[in-house]
Design an enzyme around this catalytic site. Structure first.
Site, PDB file in Angstrom:
ATOM      1  N   HIS A 116     -43.064 -19.901  38.900  1.00  0.00           N
ATOM      2  CA  HIS A 116     -42.120 -20.325  37.856  1.00  0.00           C
ATOM      3  C   HIS A 116     -42.517 -21.712  37.356  1.00  0.00           C
ATOM      4  O   HIS A 116     -42.602 -21.936  36.143  1.00  0.00           O
ATOM      5  CB  HIS A 116     -40.693 -20.332  38.395  1.00  0.00           C
ATOM      6  CG  HIS A 116     -39.704 -21.015  37.500  1.00  0.00           C
ATOM      7  ND1 HIS A 116     -39.295 -20.464  36.308  1.00  0.00           N
ATOM      8  CD2 HIS A 116     -39.064 -22.211  37.597  1.00  0.00           C
ATOM      9  CE1 HIS A 116     -38.439 -21.296  35.719  1.00  0.00           C
ATOM     10  NE2 HIS A 116     -38.282 -22.367  36.480  1.00  0.00           N
ATOM     11  N   ASP A 125     -57.418 -29.005   7.702  1.00  0.00           N
ATOM     12  CA  ASP A 125     -57.415 -28.270   8.962  1.00  0.00           C
ATOM     13  C   ASP A 125     -57.695 -29.264  10.068  1.00  0.00           C
ATOM     14  O   ASP A 125     -57.745 -30.467   9.835  1.00  0.00           O
ATOM     15  CB  ASP A 125     -58.490 -27.163   8.935  1.00  0.00           C
ATOM     16  CG  ASP A 125     -58.125 -26.006   9.848  1.00  0.00           C
ATOM     17  OD1 ASP A 125     -57.985 -26.240  11.063  1.00  0.00           O
ATOM     18  OD2 ASP A 125     -57.963 -24.879   9.354  1.00  0.00           O
ATOM     19  N   TRP A 130     -45.484 -25.737  42.819  1.00  0.00           N
ATOM     20  CA  TRP A 130     -46.450 -25.950  41.745  1.00  0.00           C
ATOM     21  C   TRP A 130     -47.319 -27.182  42.014  1.00  0.00           C
ATOM     22  O   TRP A 130     -48.348 -27.365  41.381  1.00  0.00           O
ATOM     23  CB  TRP A 130     -45.753 -26.091  40.388  1.00  0.00           C
ATOM     24  CG  TRP A 130     -45.212 -27.455  40.091  1.00  0.00           C
ATOM     25  CD1 TRP A 130     -44.066 -27.998  40.565  1.00  0.00           C
ATOM     26  CD2 TRP A 130     -45.814 -28.445  39.242  1.00  0.00           C
ATOM     27  NE1 TRP A 130     -43.907 -29.265  40.081  1.00  0.00           N
ATOM     28  CE2 TRP A 130     -44.966 -29.570  39.257  1.00  0.00           C
ATOM     29  CE3 TRP A 130     -46.967 -28.505  38.470  1.00  0.00           C
ATOM     30  CZ2 TRP A 130     -45.247 -30.735  38.547  1.00  0.00           C
ATOM     31  CZ3 TRP A 130     -47.242 -29.670  37.762  1.00  0.00           C
ATOM     32  CH2 TRP A 130     -46.379 -30.762  37.805  1.00  0.00           C
ATOM     33  N   SER A 176     -59.156 -26.183  28.492  1.00  0.00           N
ATOM     34  CA  SER A 176     -58.453 -25.927  27.234  1.00  0.00           C
ATOM     35  C   SER A 176     -57.714 -27.176  26.753  1.00  0.00           C
ATOM     36  O   SER A 176     -57.814 -27.559  25.585  1.00  0.00           O
ATOM     37  CB  SER A 176     -57.465 -24.777  27.441  1.00  0.00           C
ATOM     38  OG  SER A 176     -56.464 -24.796  26.467  1.00  0.00           O
ATOM     39  N   SER A 177     -56.991 -27.827  27.672  1.00  0.00           N
ATOM     40  CA  SER A 177     -56.223 -29.018  27.286  1.00  0.00           C
ATOM     41  C   SER A 177     -57.125 -30.147  26.823  1.00  0.00           C
ATOM     42  O   SER A 177     -56.809 -30.856  25.864  1.00  0.00           O
ATOM     43  CB  SER A 177     -55.401 -29.535  28.466  1.00  0.00           C
ATOM     44  OG  SER A 177     -54.330 -28.696  28.708  1.00  0.00           O
ATOM     45  N   HIS A 207     -47.649 -37.553  37.145  1.00  0.00           N
ATOM     46  CA  HIS A 207     -46.641 -38.303  36.406  1.00  0.00           C
ATOM     47  C   HIS A 207     -46.952 -38.435  34.926  1.00  0.00           C
ATOM     48  O   HIS A 207     -46.099 -38.175  34.098  1.00  0.00           O
ATOM     49  CB  HIS A 207     -46.248 -39.628  37.043  1.00  0.00           C
ATOM     50  CG  HIS A 207     -44.879 -39.983  36.548  1.00  0.00           C
ATOM     51  ND1 HIS A 207     -43.740 -39.408  37.046  1.00  0.00           N
ATOM     52  CD2 HIS A 207     -44.496 -40.726  35.495  1.00  0.00           C
ATOM     53  CE1 HIS A 207     -42.703 -39.805  36.336  1.00  0.00           C
ATOM     54  NE2 HIS A 207     -43.126 -40.603  35.391  1.00  0.00           N
ATOM     55  N   GLU A 225     -48.470 -36.310  33.349  1.00  0.00           N
ATOM     56  CA  GLU A 225     -48.192 -34.942  32.889  1.00  0.00           C
ATOM     57  C   GLU A 225     -46.722 -34.789  32.469  1.00  0.00           C
ATOM     58  O   GLU A 225     -46.412 -34.131  31.482  1.00  0.00           O
ATOM     59  CB  GLU A 225     -48.531 -33.951  34.017  1.00  0.00           C
ATOM     60  CG  GLU A 225     -48.035 -32.538  33.829  1.00  0.00           C
ATOM     61  CD  GLU A 225     -48.749 -31.793  32.722  1.00  0.00           C
ATOM     62  OE1 GLU A 225     -49.838 -32.235  32.324  1.00  0.00           O
ATOM     63  OE2 GLU A 225     -48.204 -30.778  32.253  1.00  0.00           O
ATOM     64  N   TYR A 264     -44.914 -37.016  31.132  1.00  0.00           N
ATOM     65  CA  TYR A 264     -44.754 -37.607  29.803  1.00  0.00           C
ATOM     66  C   TYR A 264     -45.514 -36.821  28.755  1.00  0.00           C
ATOM     67  O   TYR A 264     -45.126 -36.817  27.583  1.00  0.00           O
ATOM     68  CB  TYR A 264     -45.178 -39.077  29.822  1.00  0.00           C
ATOM     69  CG  TYR A 264     -44.223 -39.856  30.691  1.00  0.00           C
ATOM     70  CD1 TYR A 264     -42.867 -39.813  30.404  1.00  0.00           C
ATOM     71  CD2 TYR A 264     -44.635 -40.544  31.801  1.00  0.00           C
ATOM     72  CE1 TYR A 264     -41.954 -40.452  31.211  1.00  0.00           C
ATOM     73  CE2 TYR A 264     -43.734 -41.185  32.616  1.00  0.00           C
ATOM     74  CZ  TYR A 264     -42.395 -41.139  32.313  1.00  0.00           C
ATOM     75  OH  TYR A 264     -41.498 -41.767  33.122  1.00  0.00           O
ATOM     76  N   SER A 312     -37.640 -37.244  16.633  1.00  0.00           N
ATOM     77  CA  SER A 312     -37.719 -38.351  15.668  1.00  0.00           C
ATOM     78  C   SER A 312     -37.982 -37.859  14.248  1.00  0.00           C
ATOM     79  O   SER A 312     -37.836 -38.621  13.297  1.00  0.00           O
ATOM     80  CB  SER A 312     -38.816 -39.332  16.070  1.00  0.00           C
ATOM     81  OG  SER A 312     -38.564 -39.846  17.353  1.00  0.00           O
ATOM     82  N   HIS A 334     -43.450 -42.695  43.131  1.00  0.00           N
ATOM     83  CA  HIS A 334     -42.026 -42.356  43.283  1.00  0.00           C
ATOM     84  C   HIS A 334     -41.824 -40.873  43.590  1.00  0.00           C
ATOM     85  O   HIS A 334     -40.722 -40.465  43.923  1.00  0.00           O
ATOM     86  CB  HIS A 334     -41.197 -42.804  42.076  1.00  0.00           C
ATOM     87  CG  HIS A 334     -41.471 -42.083  40.800  1.00  0.00           C
ATOM     88  ND1 HIS A 334     -41.504 -42.712  39.586  1.00  0.00           N
ATOM     89  CD2 HIS A 334     -41.737 -40.789  40.535  1.00  0.00           C
ATOM     90  CE1 HIS A 334     -41.752 -41.829  38.640  1.00  0.00           C
ATOM     91  NE2 HIS A 334     -41.911 -40.662  39.188  1.00  0.00           N
ATOM     92  N   HIS A 335     -42.886 -40.058  43.460  1.00  0.00           N
ATOM     93  CA  HIS A 335     -42.754 -38.655  43.834  1.00  0.00           C
ATOM     94  C   HIS A 335     -42.915 -38.450  45.332  1.00  0.00           C
ATOM     95  O   HIS A 335     -42.775 -37.338  45.811  1.00  0.00           O
ATOM     96  CB  HIS A 335     -43.806 -37.813  43.102  1.00  0.00           C
ATOM     97  CG  HIS A 335     -43.587 -37.766  41.627  1.00  0.00           C
ATOM     98  ND1 HIS A 335     -42.774 -36.855  41.015  1.00  0.00           N
ATOM     99  CD2 HIS A 335     -44.083 -38.545  40.634  1.00  0.00           C
ATOM    100  CE1 HIS A 335     -42.771 -37.056  39.705  1.00  0.00           C
ATOM    101  NE2 HIS A 335     -43.549 -38.080  39.449  1.00  0.00           N
ATOM    102  N   THR A 382     -37.681 -46.067  27.116  1.00  0.00           N
ATOM    103  CA  THR A 382     -36.950 -44.820  26.871  1.00  0.00           C
ATOM    104  C   THR A 382     -35.585 -45.127  26.274  1.00  0.00           C
ATOM    105  O   THR A 382     -35.132 -44.449  25.348  1.00  0.00           O
ATOM    106  CB  THR A 382     -36.795 -44.024  28.175  1.00  0.00           C
ATOM    107  OG1 THR A 382     -38.062 -43.985  28.837  1.00  0.00           O
ATOM    108  CG2 THR A 382     -36.354 -42.611  27.904  1.00  0.00           C
ATOM    109  N   LYS A 397     -35.778 -45.802  22.648  1.00  0.00           N
ATOM    110  CA  LYS A 397     -35.813 -44.577  21.844  1.00  0.00           C
ATOM    111  C   LYS A 397     -34.417 -43.997  21.647  1.00  0.00           C
ATOM    112  O   LYS A 397     -34.023 -43.670  20.524  1.00  0.00           O
ATOM    113  CB  LYS A 397     -36.713 -43.545  22.520  1.00  0.00           C
ATOM    114  CG  LYS A 397     -38.170 -43.881  22.322  1.00  0.00           C
ATOM    115  CD  LYS A 397     -39.049 -42.867  22.980  1.00  0.00           C
ATOM    116  CE  LYS A 397     -40.485 -43.078  22.561  1.00  0.00           C
ATOM    117  NZ  LYS A 397     -40.712 -42.781  21.145  1.00  0.00           N
ATOM    118  N   ARG A 455     -34.434 -27.815  48.242  1.00  0.00           N
ATOM    119  CA  ARG A 455     -34.990 -26.899  47.251  1.00  0.00           C
ATOM    120  C   ARG A 455     -36.024 -25.972  47.895  1.00  0.00           C
ATOM    121  O   ARG A 455     -36.487 -26.214  49.009  1.00  0.00           O
ATOM    122  CB  ARG A 455     -35.630 -27.695  46.106  1.00  0.00           C
ATOM    123  CG  ARG A 455     -36.826 -28.496  46.529  1.00  0.00           C
ATOM    124  CD  ARG A 455     -37.246 -29.510  45.475  1.00  0.00           C
ATOM    125  NE  ARG A 455     -38.081 -28.915  44.436  1.00  0.00           N
ATOM    126  CZ  ARG A 455     -38.999 -29.606  43.738  1.00  0.00           C
ATOM    127  NH1 ARG A 455     -39.183 -30.892  43.953  1.00  0.00           N
ATOM    128  NH2 ARG A 455     -39.695 -29.017  42.807  1.00  0.00           N
TER     129      ARG A 455
END
Lengths: 286, 541
Positions: B92, B121, B157, B184-185, B268, B270, B272, B283, B317-318, B343, B346, B465
């Site tokens: 998931h 293009d 994951w 790809s990315s 991390h 990732e 963002y 925006s 922090h993870h 943040t 924004k 979890r």
């Protein structure tokens, strides 16, 4: 719209079947390798078929791009796009090596010393955390490769090849074709020489020094860093050979030769990574 | 989107007369049918492929989530065994992150970057095609891993060793899927950066670019910086599994927590990567329906850049609870809290944009306002998690699950839904069904909150979890969460219906369907947008 310079000066290529061929090739390679790793020999053949297909795709795709470039379809804007993209591609390669250098620094300055701290003394009472190490579990003794033998000469070879490719570039800018081919051939030869010495060094490490991929964190970081570097030198040498053949065929002009420059950028990048390896993997050992 | 093609064909026929210089026959051989999509070098076709791929992955990942919620409806083991449950949570996460959210934003980038900067293009149309067509093989490897001996990988994951190294063949499939997705990315990002830096219409200076373009420029930079690091991390997993290395094995001098460091150095930024384009979309939407220019444009740009830079120094922090020096915990805690400053800039800017605006609440605006409200909740719960002493007790609980669903579902996915409704008139030339769109929003928002808000309580009460079972005391809120999920999932089929209906027909959309929208695709291009966005650069004031 291959002919769209008329419409605003943009270059837009026709629909292409090369990308989907590349995807099929990579899928065959990945699934074949996975199959092989799970113990099925047939997987290796699937992988090799995928690799052959990938090579066919790259020859076709790059060939088409080279043909478009030589027939003058690319304008200044396309040239600039290639410059940006190659720069960012090299940046991505820098970050790939950064992951492995990061692993090396982390192990050397943090996790290996922690293995000798008071907690781990309960688990491994006799372990002294010094670098190089194969870890607390006794994986057998090994010796490291001294920096000032073959690695030093490999440094000299790669630095010299950086010089020869620059001489080739100057010759191309002056439209001196024989000099260009001479210096480019010399660069290819130096690249091959480097790879030969690197292979000899690996054989020496495995046969005489007892240094293998399985010799703990030292073996892992040593072989993965130098191995990926060697792989990139191989790619770079193949790129140089392609460029050499294109030069012999009369491709490139004194003011329009980005493919040549892209290869030389890549070659310099490979060179810089080697300097990092020489210092942090070979020279600073104890 | 089929409309765009029909229109494009007309363009070609018309364009033929304009420059019939003897090689116009190229024009007439554009493949049709399946081959149009397989061989496409058109940014709109490829954008459409990305968006549909993303939606299929969203439904697949969502189906897995519903099995998870069915299992957690009551205590005890009813639907799946714990091994399968582990595979479900892992896949998931991977499918939603790499299959649904990221490709959706790349789809928007494909559609919008050329239109918003005044280009025909993308810079590299063929590489653009490859970036997309690498996704299906990776998806086959990921989804196929459910059906191999041992089942899908069950390590979460984040692929943590040593559990990951002990997984079966599915682990190798996941590793190579990640490699292909990374390729790809990286190609997609190089393409986007090059297009933005090199293909802008004359007069489109950097500080005139729409904010969506800015956020994607910075996102693409983040992707190129961290995807190779993930590739390195999974390569180390592969060699640890099969080739006898000891990167993550303490007995060999390695360290399993080293994987966490390398992974989260990727992970991390990732996070963002998945939210900055969302900021960009919001925006664009908020000013359009406030009929005011975006408040504090330049501060938005600097805030985006600050978030990107800070994202590289907060990964610890993870992993506050895995053991690290107190100094490091302190550093990662304070650096993380610092992110709330840009943040906050924004969020305040969006609110200030709406302040005294002539507000209307069509469907895209509902999603944007929903985004601001719910993403802010996710931001606050993130701030709670960032405090090391608190995180020690809520780490790996449902509080964290609630937190990241508030930022990823009601953050990233809300902006994607809002963006689809906002640009569907431009993509298809038709208006979507406004009434059904509002139903979609309210059904999703109510059921989303029923699903995920109780998970805050579960986490604070100590529910861990990724477990297939739980003690009786957590039964009530889990029941509510599952009820919400079973409304939330099917509601997304309504979205499918609305989009299909809009593609098939409906009220014709005006060139400038939203009167407050001011980027080039609204001011310079008809609806639906022509096959090649700008054949000649637009003239900018």
């Amino acid at each position: 719209m291959a002919n769209s310079q008329q419409s605003g000066g943009y270059y837009l290529p026709e629909p292409s079947s090369w990308p989907i061929k590349g995807s099929i090739a990579l899928f065959l390679m990945a699934s074949g390798f996975i199959w092989f790793l799970s113990g099925t020999k047939t997987g290796l053949w699937v992988m090799l078929v995928g690799l052959a297909f990938l090579v066919y795709m790259m020859v076709g795709w790059f060939g088409q791009v080279a043909g478009e470039s030589e027939s003058g379809k690319y304008n200044k804007q396309v040239d600039m796009s290639y410059r940006w993209s190659m720069s960012w591609f090299i940046f991505s390669e820098v970050m790939f090596f950064a992951a492995f250098f990061g692993a090396l620094y982390y192990a050397r300055t943090l996790s290996v010393p922690w293995l000798g701290d008071i907690d781990n003394k309960l688990l491994w009472p006799n372990y002294t955390p010094t670098w190089p190490t194969a870890g607390p579990y006794d994986a057998g003794a090994f010796k490291t490769i001294g920096a000032w033998g073959v690695p030093f000469w490999n440094t000299v070879i790669l630095l010299t090849s950086g010089l020869t490719i620059t001489l080739a570039h100057w010759a191309l800018k002056k439209n001196n074709r024989s000099q260009l081919i001479l210096w480019l051939a010399a660069t290819v030869a130096l690249g091959c020489l480097f790879l030969f010495f690197q292979a000899e060094e690996y054989i020496h490490a495995y046969k005489e020094l007892g240094l293998t991929l399985g010799k703990g964190i030292y073996g892992a970081t040593f072989f993965m860093l130098t191995g990926f570097h060697g792989f990139h030198v191989t790619i770079g040498t193949i790129m140089l050979i392609v460029i050499l053949f294109r030069c012999i065929k009369g491709h490139f002009k004194p003011h329009n030769h980005f493919a040549f420059e892209a290869v030389s950028w890549y070659w310099h990048f490979v060179d810089v990574v080697w300097i990092g390896l020489f210092i942090f993997v070979y020279a600073i050992v104890g | 989107m089929a409309q765009a093609h029909t229109h494009g064909k007309n363009e070609h026929v018309q364009g033929h007369g304009d420059h019939s210089h003897g090689h116009g026959d190229h024009h007439d051989h554009h493949p049709t049918g399946l081959m149009r999509w397989v061989k496409s070098t058109n940014h709109k076709d490829i954008g459409t492929l990305y968006l549909w791929f993303s939606f299929i992955m969203l439904l697949s990942g969502g189906a897995l989530a519903l099995i998870i919620r069915a299992e957690l409806f009551q205590p005890g083991i009813q639907v799946v065994n714990p091994e399968v449950f582990n595979g479900l949570t892992t896949m998931h996460g991977l499918i939603m992150v790499f299959g649904a959210i990221m490709p959706a934003f790349v789809g928007f980038a494909n559609w919008l970057v050329p239109m918003q900067i005044g280009a025909p293009d993308m810079a590299f149309p063929r590489m653009n095609n490859w970036s997309f067509w690498l996704l299906p093989p990776a998806a086959i490897l990921l989804v196929g891993s459910f059906f191999v001996p041992g089942g899908a990988t069950g390590s979460g994951w984040t692929l943590y060793p040593p559990l990951y190294i002990q997984n079966g063949i599915a682990a190798d499939m996941t590793i190579f899927a990640v490699h292909i997705l990374g390729a790809s990315s990286i190609m997609g990002s190089i393409n986007i950066i090059t297009t933005i830096l090199n293909m802008r219409a004359p007069g489109m200076t950097l500080m005139k670019m729409p904010l969506f373009i800015w956020t994607w420029l910075i996102t693409a930079y983040l992707l190129i910086a961290v995807m190779p690091v993930l590739a390195g991390a999974v390569t180390m997993l592969l060699t640890d599994r099969h080739f006898g290395t000891n990167f993550f094995n303490a007995a060999g001098g390695g360290d399993p927590t080293m994987f966490m460091h390398v992974f989260w150095f990727f992970g991390h930024p990732e996070v963002y990567i998945m939210i900055l384009p969302a900021f960009g979309i919001v925006s664009q939407i908020v000013p359009a329906f406030s009929r005011k220019p975006l408040f504090g444009y330049s501060s938005m740009v600097y805030a985006t850049a600050s978030i990107a830079i800070l994202s590289f120094i907060v990964w610890g922090h993870h992993m506050f609870t895995v053991g690290m020096p107190v100094t490091a915990q302190l550093f990662f805690m304070l650096a993380t809290m610092l992110i709330s400053v840009p943040t906050g800039v924004k969020v305040f800017n969006w609110v200030a944009t709406m302040w005294k605006g002539e507000l209307t609440f069509e469907t895209p605006m509902l999603w944007a306002v929903g985004f601001i409200a719910l993403f802010t909740i996710g931001g606050f719960s993130g701030l709670v998690c960032s405090m090391t002493p608190i995180d020690v007790s809520i780490h790996n609980t449902y509080y964290v699950v609630a937190h990241f669903h508030y930022v990823l579902f009601s953050g990233a996915l809300y902006s994607i839904f809002g963006g689809v409704y906002f640009w569907l008139p431009k993509f298809t030339g038709n208006m979507y069904d406004e009434k059904l769109g509002k139903w979609h929003f309210w059904l999703t928002t109510i059921s989303f909150n029923i699903t995920f808000f109780p998970q805050h309580f579960l986490g604070l009460a100590g529910m861990v979890r990724r477990y297939a079972d739980y003690p009786l005391q957590f039964a009530e809120w889990n029941m509510w969460s599952s009820i919400g999920a079973f409304i939330l999932g099917p509601s997304q089929l309504l979205f499918l219906y609305i989009v299909l209906k809009c593609i098939k027909g409906g009220q014709k959309a005006a060139q400038k369907q939203w009167e407050g929208a001011d980027s080039l695709e609204w001011t310079h291009l008809p609806s639906p947008a022509p096959y090649h966005s700008f054949e000649t650069p637009p003239v900018l004031r």
